[in-house]
Write a protein that holds these residues in place. Structure first.
Motif: not given
Ligand SMILES: C[S@@+](CC[C@H](N)C(=O)[O-])C[C@H]1O[C@@H](n2cnc3c(N)ncnc32)[C@H](O)[C@@H]1O
Length: 225
Positions: A140-144, A175-180, A185-187, A193-201
């Protein structure tokens, strides 16, 4: 372009007819209001509602530059829409409802101001499935704009309990994991590790619903004739 902070294109996706009244919730710099005003023509009207003076000033400047006459920007909150009951044909919104802390109230207000048969046609950010709170917070921090995003089934349920029907939630960008990856990584987040819980969600979606036509109630024997 500079005035757009949206997450979709509700005016391209919504059907607008000549003479209709359109209301944009969280209208920002006013781009979607000005586009809608052209589509409804001089016999129609496009309202923008925003609570921020800076955005209203920008929107009014854009209105002036566009020479639009069937446009009005209102100051106020989308939780308390300053328009009468049954006065709007189409509600649009571009990435603003997800920012509200009281979305139920926004949806109740939306259905109140819509005319019977009126359409709700908004772009918003939604999530899909259960996402652990810590992962959700990082992304959520990634896109306000994602901050208050609802899960898609939850959005559907809230629209239904506000009284809407014909509800559809159609993803327009997933949004795919690659988008974020770069941001996360900068954070110092282990992205793989979190990719399966983020990718496509996380996704931008076009959310559509309709206010039911008013039911005729017969109070005297002749009123339905
Ligand atoms: C992400 S920007 C989107 C602006 C515009 N819809 C666009 O697509 O460029 C969100 C806008 O909603 C407004 N906003 C956020 N919460 C609001 C609220 N509760 N009531 C009224 N306006 C609100 C902000 O001031 C901002 O202009």
């Amino acid at each position: 372009m500079l005035a757009s902070l949206g997450c979709g294109n509700p005016t391209a996706l919504a059907k607008l007819n000549l003479g209709e009244v359109v209301l944009d919730l969280g209208s920002g710099g006013g781009i979607d209001v000005l586009l809608s005003a052209k589509r409804v023509g001089p016999t129609g009207k496009a309202y923008g509602l925003d609570m921020t003076d800076e955005m209203l000033a920008l929107a009014n400047e854009n209105k002036r530059k566009a020479g639009a006459e069937n446009v009005e920007f209102l100051k106020g909150e989308i939780e308390h829409i300053p328009l009468p009951d049954n006065s709007v044909d189409v509600i649009i919104s571009n990435c603003a409802i997800n920012l509200s802390a009281d979305k139920n109230r926004v949806l109740r207000e939306a259905i109140r101001v819509l005319k019977p048969g009126g359409r709700f046609a908004v772009s918003d950010v939604v999530t899909r499935g259960e996402i652990p709170a810590a992962v959700r917070q990082s992304v959520l921090l990634w896109v306000g704009c994602l901050a208050g995003a609802l899960e898609e089934n939850e959005y559907n349920a809230r629209l239904e309990s506000a009284g809407f029907e014909q509800i559809e939630i159609e993803p327009t960008r997933i949004y795919r994991i690659e988008d974020a990856r770069e941001f996360l990584s900068g954070q110092n987040i282990d992205v793989d590790a979190i990719a399966p819980q983020v990718d496509g969600r996380f996704m931008s979606a076009f959310v559509r619903a309709v206010k039911p036509q008013r039911e005729e109630t017969c109070c005297v024997p002749t009123c339905c004739q």
